[in-house]
Design a protein around this motif. Structure first.
Motif, mmCIF file in Angstrom:
data_model
loop_
_atom_site.group_PDB
_atom_site.id
_atom_site.type_symbol
_atom_site.label_atom_id
_atom_site.label_comp_id
_atom_site.label_asym_id
_atom_site.label_seq_id
_atom_site.Cartn_x
_atom_site.Cartn_y
_atom_site.Cartn_z
ATOM 1 N N UNK A 1 -32.877 15.752 14.183
ATOM 2 C CA UNK A 1 -32.516 16.042 12.804
ATOM 3 C C UNK A 1 -31.067 15.621 12.557
ATOM 4 N N UNK A 2 -30.708 15.235 11.332
ATOM 5 C CA UNK A 2 -29.321 14.887 11.051
ATOM 6 C C UNK A 2 -28.412 16.111 11.060
ATOM 7 N N UNK A 3 -27.216 15.942 11.579
ATOM 8 C CA UNK A 3 -26.236 17.024 11.641
ATOM 9 C C UNK A 3 -25.090 16.805 10.682
ATOM 10 N N UNK A 4 -23.953 16.331 11.217
ATOM 11 C CA UNK A 4 -22.757 16.139 10.394
ATOM 12 C C UNK A 4 -22.208 14.735 10.576
ATOM 13 N N UNK A 5 -21.483 14.289 9.571
ATOM 14 C CA UNK A 5 -20.696 13.059 9.663
ATOM 15 C C UNK A 5 -19.229 13.449 9.616
ATOM 16 N N UNK A 6 -18.513 13.088 10.672
ATOM 17 C CA UNK A 6 -17.067 13.320 10.723
ATOM 18 C C UNK A 6 -16.393 11.962 10.653
ATOM 19 N N UNK A 7 -15.556 11.777 9.641
ATOM 20 C CA UNK A 7 -14.840 10.510 9.474
ATOM 21 C C UNK A 7 -13.368 10.724 9.804
ATOM 22 N N UNK A 8 -12.812 9.808 10.609
ATOM 23 C CA UNK A 8 -11.393 9.875 10.957
ATOM 24 C C UNK A 8 -10.735 8.531 10.660
ATOM 25 N N UNK A 9 -9.610 8.573 9.959
ATOM 26 C CA UNK A 9 -8.914 7.358 9.573
ATOM 27 C C UNK A 9 -7.578 7.226 10.253
ATOM 28 N N UNK A 10 -7.254 6.025 10.712
ATOM 29 C CA UNK A 10 -5.924 5.711 11.228
ATOM 30 C C UNK A 10 -5.002 5.424 10.051
ATOM 31 N N UNK A 11 -4.729 4.145 9.791
ATOM 32 C CA UNK A 11 -3.937 3.766 8.615
ATOM 33 C C UNK A 11 -4.851 3.898 7.398
ATOM 34 N N UNK A 12 -4.648 4.959 6.650
ATOM 35 C CA UNK A 12 -5.523 5.316 5.531
ATOM 36 C C UNK A 12 -4.738 5.088 4.249
ATOM 37 N N UNK A 13 -5.159 4.126 3.424
ATOM 38 C CA UNK A 13 -4.255 3.648 2.384
ATOM 39 C C UNK A 13 -4.942 3.368 1.048
ATOM 40 N N UNK B 1 0.826 -1.205 0.000
ATOM 41 C CA UNK B 1 0.000 0.000 0.000
ATOM 42 C C UNK B 1 0.859 1.252 0.000
ATOM 43 N N UNK B 2 0.205 2.364 -0.304
ATOM 44 C CA UNK B 2 0.705 3.688 0.037
ATOM 45 C C UNK B 2 -0.237 4.224 1.100
ATOM 46 N N UNK B 3 0.325 4.747 2.170
ATOM 47 C CA UNK B 3 -0.477 5.004 3.356
ATOM 48 C C UNK B 3 -0.109 6.325 4.020
ATOM 49 N N UNK B 4 -1.131 6.992 4.578
ATOM 50 C CA UNK B 4 -0.917 8.097 5.501
ATOM 51 C C UNK B 4 -1.593 7.724 6.816
ATOM 52 N N UNK B 5 -1.148 8.317 7.888
ATOM 53 C CA UNK B 5 -1.716 8.016 9.205
ATOM 54 C C UNK B 5 -2.402 9.250 9.757
ATOM 55 N N UNK B 6 -3.705 9.120 9.975
ATOM 56 C CA UNK B 6 -4.469 10.235 10.512
ATOM 57 C C UNK B 6 -5.036 11.107 9.415
ATOM 58 N N UNK B 7 -6.324 10.952 9.131
ATOM 59 C CA UNK B 7 -6.989 11.748 8.105
ATOM 60 C C UNK B 7 -8.393 12.075 8.599
ATOM 61 N N UNK B 8 -8.976 13.144 8.068
ATOM 62 C CA UNK B 8 -10.315 13.527 8.495
ATOM 63 C C UNK B 8 -11.101 14.077 7.312
ATOM 64 N N UNK B 9 -12.370 13.680 7.247
ATOM 65 C CA UNK B 9 -13.325 14.198 6.279
ATOM 66 C C UNK B 9 -14.579 14.613 7.042
ATOM 67 N N UNK B 10 -15.292 15.605 6.526
ATOM 68 C CA UNK B 10 -16.492 16.081 7.208
ATOM 69 C C UNK B 10 -17.586 16.339 6.174
ATOM 70 N N UNK C 1 -17.047 8.772 13.111
ATOM 71 C CA UNK C 1 -16.613 7.396 12.868
ATOM 72 C C UNK C 1 -15.100 7.351 12.843
ATOM 73 N N UNK C 2 -14.523 6.515 13.725
ATOM 74 C CA UNK C 2 -13.081 6.276 13.679
ATOM 75 C C UNK C 2 -12.827 4.930 13.021
ATOM 76 N N UNK C 3 -12.003 4.958 11.997
ATOM 77 C CA UNK C 3 -11.679 3.762 11.234
ATOM 78 C C UNK C 3 -10.189 3.476 11.385
#
Length: 318
Positions: free
Chosen positions: A249-261, A42-51, A217-219
């Motif tokens: 009501x729905x608000x936001x989805x925050x996604x956080x990745x550990x080993x993100x590849x 893989x090619x990987x980064x550690x620690x990423x976030x999407x909102x 969500x932490x992945x």
């Protein structure tokens, strides 16, 4: 000749999907190259976030390739049943989890059976499914039946009643919305070795503010090309169902990745997807409010305004 990887940073663009494409571009161009569990690399980064904004029925479906959202929804509803055998999924034509039991069967028997033939046999033969179709105590088992143990005499313990984390979160959202303990956890350390694949999207935490429900969500491990599009839709769907059940009501989805590849054999997918431009504004409608979060059916969900570009195929690393 310039390629998609040469494009400049696009975080200032308004469409929600640019942040996903920017993450893909950063991983492919700057990620550390590593040998991974599958041997593919893989090619990987550690620690990423999407909102993502979930208000107004918005849903973060990727538009630069088709995401089969009904397949993702069927998988998520299957998680909520607590089932750990692929038979129900295979009967619906969902093959997300078939490769792991298939790999185990091939290694154990030496039979080079095709995936579809294996899936068909799982559906047709209950005994075969019981022997070869079980995944161990994966996601759904931990979510709705986390095992407990109670004393049964001096130095002895027996199985106690399982913990239904999802049901507990529904009740806590209704009765104690300000709690910081609205959590569904899949990482049961004592049972990891029994799982076909330890949970990747492992921790869901929910937060209520101003009558809106948001999800973080932490992945721990994320296949950005194939897994993440499904994970984002699944988390958004989960949030929407919980919000409806709790009267929020729905608000936001925050996604956080550990080993993100990205896998090294996904080069064609990466190049093709990064050459495309996001478009559209899909919305997720839920047709009814069942009496329980466990009462939803696939027919309850409809997506409108989704006009994705064509699918991009790539191999799954097992």
């Amino acid at each position: 000749m310039a390629t998609a990887l040469d494009q400049t940073d696009s975080t200032t663009r308004s469409h929600y999907e640019w942040q996903y494409l920017d993450l893909m571009r950063r991983i492919w161009a700057q990620g550390d190259e590593r040998i991974d569990r599958t041997g593919v690399g893989t090619r990987s980064v550690f620690g990423a976030q999407l909102r993502f904004d979930l208000s107004g029925n918005r849903v973060p479906l990727l538009t630069t390739k088709r995401v089969y959202w009904k397949t993702a929804a069927r998988e998520f509803l299957w998680f909520l049943t607590g089932d750990t055998n692929i038979r129900t999924l295979c009967a619906q034509g969902v093959q997300i989890w078939t490769d792991w039991p298939l790999d185990r069967y091939r290694k154990a028997t030496g039979e080079d059976i095709a995936r579809q033939a294996f899936s068909d046999r799982i559906v047709a033969d209950a005994d075969f499914a019981a022997q070869w179709g079980d995944l161990g105590p994966v996601y759904g088992k931990q979510w709705v039946d986390w095992p407990t143990y109670e004393a049964a005499g001096e130095g002895l313990f027996r199985a106690g009643p399982g913990v239904n984390q999802v049901a507990q979160v529904v009740e806590s959202l209704k009765n104690n919305p300000g709690s910081r303990r609205h959590i569904v956890e899949g990482w049961n350390v004592a049972e990891l070795d029994r799982m076909a694949l330890p949970p990747c999207h492992k921790t869901y935490q929910f937060h209520v503010a101003d009558g809106r429900l948001s999800c973080l969500l932490y992945q721990r491990s994320c296949d950005v090309a194939l897994g993440l599009p499904f994970n984002l839709f699944g988390a958004a769907l989960f949030t929407r169902m919980l919000a409806q059940q709790a009267g929020l009501q729905p608000g936001a989805l925050v996604w956080m990745g550990g080993d993100t590849h990205l896998y090294l054999n996904h080069a064609d997918l990466v190049e093709e997807q990064l050459s495309r431009t996001p478009q559209g504004d899909p919305r997720l409608e839920i047709a009814r409010r069942p009496d329980s979060i466990f009462g939803y059916r696939i027919e309850d969900f409809a997506v409108s305004g989704y006009t994705p570009q064509k699918p991009i195929a790539a191999p799954v690393a097992v």
